[in-house]
Structures are given as C-alpha cells and as structure tokens.
Design an enzyme around this catalytic site. Structure first.
Site, mmCIF file in Angstrom:
data_model
loop_
_atom_site.group_PDB
_atom_site.id
_atom_site.type_symbol
_atom_site.label_atom_id
_atom_site.label_comp_id
_atom_site.label_asym_id
_atom_site.label_seq_id
_atom_site.Cartn_x
_atom_site.Cartn_y
_atom_site.Cartn_z
ATOM 1 C CE LYS A 53 -6.347 5.751 2.443
ATOM 2 N NZ LYS A 53 -5.311 5.280 3.406
ATOM 3 C CD1 TRP B 184 -2.843 1.983 0.384
ATOM 4 C CD2 TRP B 184 -1.555 2.093 2.007
ATOM 5 N NE1 TRP B 184 -3.473 3.043 0.288
ATOM 6 C CE2 TRP B 184 -1.919 3.679 1.888
ATOM 7 C CE3 TRP B 184 -0.200 3.247 3.508
ATOM 8 C CZ2 TRP B 184 -2.570 4.553 1.880
ATOM 9 C CZ3 TRP B 184 -0.448 4.311 3.547
ATOM 10 C CH2 TRP B 184 -1.281 5.053 3.488
ATOM 11 C CG ASP C 179 -8.009 2.409 9.596
ATOM 12 O OD1 ASP C 179 -8.717 1.076 9.109
ATOM 13 O OD2 ASP C 179 -7.100 3.049 8.747
ATOM 14 C CG HIS D 206 -5.404 -4.983 5.215
ATOM 15 N ND1 HIS D 206 -4.813 -3.963 5.118
ATOM 16 C CD2 HIS D 206 -5.315 -5.639 5.581
ATOM 17 C CE1 HIS D 206 -3.428 -3.760 5.179
ATOM 18 N NE2 HIS D 206 -3.841 -5.212 5.235
ATOM 19 C CG HIS E 107 -8.936 1.169 1.522
ATOM 20 N ND1 HIS E 107 -7.199 1.487 1.224
ATOM 21 C CD2 HIS E 107 -8.967 1.923 2.455
ATOM 22 C CE1 HIS E 107 -6.770 1.604 2.119
ATOM 23 N NE2 HIS E 107 -7.736 2.260 3.079
ATOM 24 C CG ASP F 26 -8.290 -1.278 4.123
ATOM 25 O OD1 ASP F 26 -9.527 -0.636 4.661
ATOM 26 O OD2 ASP F 26 -7.689 -0.726 4.714
ATOM 27 C CD GLU G 114 -4.695 -1.843 1.591
ATOM 28 O OE1 GLU G 114 -3.599 -2.021 2.130
ATOM 29 O OE2 GLU G 114 -5.738 -1.422 3.138
ATOM 30 C CG ASP H 65 -5.880 -1.623 8.272
ATOM 31 O OD1 ASP H 65 -4.493 -1.013 9.006
ATOM 32 O OD2 ASP H 65 -5.421 -1.496 6.751
ATOM 33 C CG ASP I 147 -9.499 4.260 5.674
ATOM 34 O OD1 ASP I 147 -9.874 3.344 6.075
ATOM 35 O OD2 ASP I 147 -7.891 4.341 5.101
HETATM 36 C C1 RNT Z 1 -3.780 2.735 4.489
HETATM 37 C C2 RNT Z 1 -4.238 1.526 4.764
HETATM 38 C C3 RNT Z 1 -3.088 0.590 5.441
HETATM 39 C C4 RNT Z 1 -2.540 1.172 6.447
HETATM 40 C C5 RNT Z 1 -1.854 -0.165 6.707
HETATM 41 C C6 RNT Z 1 -0.227 0.330 7.910
HETATM 42 O O1 RNT Z 1 -5.185 2.973 4.508
HETATM 43 O O2 RNT Z 1 -5.448 0.611 4.944
HETATM 44 O O3 RNT Z 1 -3.284 -0.877 4.843
HETATM 45 O O4 RNT Z 1 -3.819 0.848 6.717
HETATM 46 O O5 RNT Z 1 -0.872 -0.995 6.146
HETATM 47 ZN ZN ZN Z 2 -5.026 -1.088 4.704
#
Ligand code: RNT
Ligand code: ZN
Length: 416
Positions: free
Chosen positions: A226, A183, A294, A284, A260, A257, A224, A324, A292
């Site tokens: 986004k 990523w 998290d 993720h 994303h 993810d 990955e 994640d 995003d």
């Molecule tokens: C960031 C991505 C990525 C990170 C991690 C730490 O938007 O989701 O995967 O969160 O690799």
């Molecule tokens: Zn991620």
C-alpha cells in the site's frame, strides 16, 4: 433476429466467437469479499474498522450477526452471474462458546466451519482468507508485524500462523486451493526517523510465519502493499518495493490492490510485468476516488484494462481475482452486486476483444489501424451478449435491483 444473434454476427465479423467467450467467462472465479455487508466490522469485538481503512455512510441495514451476513450474501451473490468464491477475514470467526476466551492468535479451523457449510450450501467455488491485523487492541501505535515491541509482533505472527491453518482447512473442505492474503496497516503519520528498522522487523516476522510451513497445493500466500493510508500518510512499512522483493525471494505471491498506488499508476500495467516472473498474481479490485476510498467497482476504463490484461495474457488461471470495496452510504447488497457484476462484465468485454488481430497490428507497427480498431471496438454490442450471459446463468437483468429493494423493505429496514 434477436439482439444476441445480431451481436454474435457483429463480433464474428472481427473474428470473435461470442459462444466461446460465454463458455470461458463461466469458468473464471471471482472471489467476493464478505466485508461489504457489515462495513468491515466482523464478529469478534470491534465496532468499526481502523488502521487506515474507513467506511463512510450510515445507510440502514448493516449485517450485525453471522445469520444476517449470510442471508445478505446469499441474496447479493444470487444477483451475480459466474463462478463465485467467498473472501473471508479472520474477524468473521464464529467463536461460539470461545467468545471472550480465545483471541485472534488462537483462532481455529472449527471457528469457520459454519462458513464452509454455508459456502457449500449456496454452491460457491471455494473460500479465500485474510488474517485481520487491524481493528484490535494489539495494534500498538498503529503497528503489528513491524512493531518494535516483540510481544506485539509475536501476537500477530501467531495470528498469521493460525490463519494459515484455517486457510488450509478451508481449502481442504472446499476441495479448492485458497488464497491467504496478508495486509497490515503499519506505517507512520509523519516523517519517520527510521525507515529500515520496521521493514527488517516485518521481514523477520514474515519469515517466521513462512517457517511454520504450509501445504503449497492447498494455500497460496500473498502480501498486499500500500502506498499510504489515512493517518499513515508519510510512510508505509509494506510498500510495493518491499513486498515485491519479499514475494520474489520467498516464492510467494503479490496481491495488487488498485487503490494502493499513486493515482497515475495502473495495476493493469503491473499485471503482465509480474506475470513475467510469477506463477500467480492476486488482485483486490476496487475503485479509489481521490484516495483508497474503496468505492463500488464501476465499469470504467481501468477495470476494462485490468480484465484485458488477464485475458490476453492467457492468465485467467494465474490471476486470482478478488474484490475489495465497501460502501456504507447506499444499499449494501446493491453495492456488492453492482461491483461483482461489473467485474464479470469487464471480463466479458475482454473476452470479446480480438486480441490476436490487435497485437499483430502492434507487431507490424500499424499504430494507425490499431488506434482506429481499438476505438471502434468500444461500441460493439456488448450489452446484448451480457444479457444473453445473464439469461443462461439464470440471473436477472436490470430488474435485479427490484429483488434487492424488496429485501430492503422486508428485512433490512428492521435492523435498527
Ligand atoms: C486495506 C486493504 C485490505 C482491506 C481488506 C479488508 O487498505 O485494501 O485489503 O481493505 O482486507
Ligand atoms: Zn485490499
């Protein structure tokens, strides 16, 4: 009759075998991220995550050293049932005497040897890896592999190749294939003048990384995508279309993810779409609140849908489940364990759904009965089966939080 025996009968009435579900659940690995324990800081010099990722909160007890992080992982993971892997970032290298001398483009497998010892010691099922293309001075103007500056691109290409060697080492040592997920934060805050150039440069950088070669029996490489990040709202180089095409043409893997995408897009629906073309799909699993963000993974509808797609596509060995999220506003071990337990619980929920019966209703066009059954299933006694699973796995039920809070009192509060 125990609660579990009652639940077993209730599920059996729909043709679901709870014993088979419990046996299967114990075989599905979930890769738990190391970065919940220290707010994504790592040990190689940065003091906070940057590049569109951000932790908020300053709850006491952030792990500041490898020893602290390992101790926290050990306790947090012990509160989670099932087969666990560890997901590491390159920034968690243990550089020893190389500290200050060796930069990320020259990290070596030996810098991760203590993680291998630790993972074996606590009985983990493997280690996954991520190059850390953020929180570093060589991120220039927010760009890494897509930078117009060749020196910058080359640095990150070398870092990804070094990461590839480390991932091979981790797989070999653990005796299990490993995922290496790329990523990058690359993007622009405002409307770009050139959207193609950065993508062509990223494509070329990825080509150079893959050209280094790797053992495909040991390593799965994922990319990955986004949609946007804080500070890079207008344009992301590695968007979904870019990476899905790159992965398809180069025989690597996409990592989805679920924070994303645009808020009404569902990763649960993307999983079977990709399974029609790919041998592996990586995830993720996170929880975005408005962006995003998290947040800790909770037992909500999209999590259940994701788990259902994995299970009913018969893809528990094809979908590489990783977590994640990072919350710094509550006890970090509790955050870790809550999200990981919820992933397990969602998989159990999915394993207890009568998928064949429901899909035959769909195929017969009986959408009335399908809706009714899908709704009734939601309140079957999942909790009793979950408690049985925890007991069989030797993991505590609700009182696990007491263990974590005792650790907070004894250990975490002293980290000032
Ligand atoms: C960031 C991505 C990525 C990170 C991690 C730490 O938007 O989701 O995967 O969160 O690799
Ligand atoms: Zn991620």
């Amino acid at each position: 009759m125990t609660n579990y025996e009652y639940a077993k009968q209730a599920y059996a009435a729909l043709g679901v075998d709870t014993e088979a579900a419990l046996t299967k659940l114990a075989t599905i690995p979930v890769s738990i991220h190391c970065w919940q324990g220290d707010d994504v800081v790592g040990f190689d010099g940065s003091d906070a995550a940057s590049g569109g990722i951000q932790t908020t909160g300053n709850y006491p007890g952030r792990a500041r050293t490898p020893e602290e992080l390992m101790a926290d992982i050990k306790l947090a993971f012990a509160q989670v049932p099932g087969k666990k892997r560890l997901n590491l970032h390159a920034s968690y290298a243990l550089l020893g005497a190389d500290k200050g001398k060796v930069d990320r483009d020259a990290y070596r497998p030996e810098h991760f040897a203590p993680w291998v010892r630790f993972a074996k010691e606590i009985g983990l099922d493997g280690i996954d890896f991520n190059p850390t293309c953020f929180s570093h001075p060589m991120v220039k103007e927010g760009l890494t592999l897509s930078s117009p500056d060749k020196e910058v691109r080359d640095f990150w290409i070398r870092h990804c190749i070094a990461s590839l060697r480390i991932t091979e080492y981790l797989a070999k040592e653990m005796g299990k294939p490993a995922l290496m997920n790329i990523w990058i934060p690359d993007g622009f805050k405002d409307v770009p003048a050139d959207r193609l150039g950065p993508r062509l440069r990223l494509k070329d950088s990825l080509d150079q990384i893959l050209a280094a070669g790797y053992d495909k029996d040991l390593v799965v490489i994922a990319v990955e995508s986004k949609v946007f990040g804080i500070g890079v709202e207008s344009y992301t180089v590695g968007n979904n279309e870019f990476y899905q095409n790159y992965a398809a043409k180069n025989d690597i893997c996409c990592l989805l993810d679920n924070g994303h995408y645009h808020p009404t897009e569902c990763v649960s629906d993307k999983i079977p779409a990709l399974l029609a073309f790919y041998d592996k799909v990586a995830l993720h699993v996170t929880r975005g609140v408005r962006w995003d963000s998290d947040h800790v993974v909770t037992f909500e509808d999209e999590l259940k849908e994701i788990a259902k797609e994995i299970v009913r596509s018969d893809a528990t060995d094809k979908v590489l489940i990783g977590l994640d999220y990072f919350d710094a506003s509550i006890n970090r071990l509790a955050a870790w364990a809550t999200g990981a337990r919820n992933m397990q619980k969602a998989l159990l929920y999915a394993l207890l759904c009568p998928h064949k019966m429901l899909s035959s209703l769909q195929d017969k066009g009986d959408f009335t009965k399908l809706l009714v059954y899908q709704e009734e299933i939601k309140t079957l006694p999942l909790g009793a089966v979950w408690s049985e699973y925890l007991a069989r796995q030797g993991v505590k039920d609700l009182d696990w939080i007491d263990t974590v809070l005792a650790y907070e009192k004894d250990v975490l509060v002293n980290r000032t």
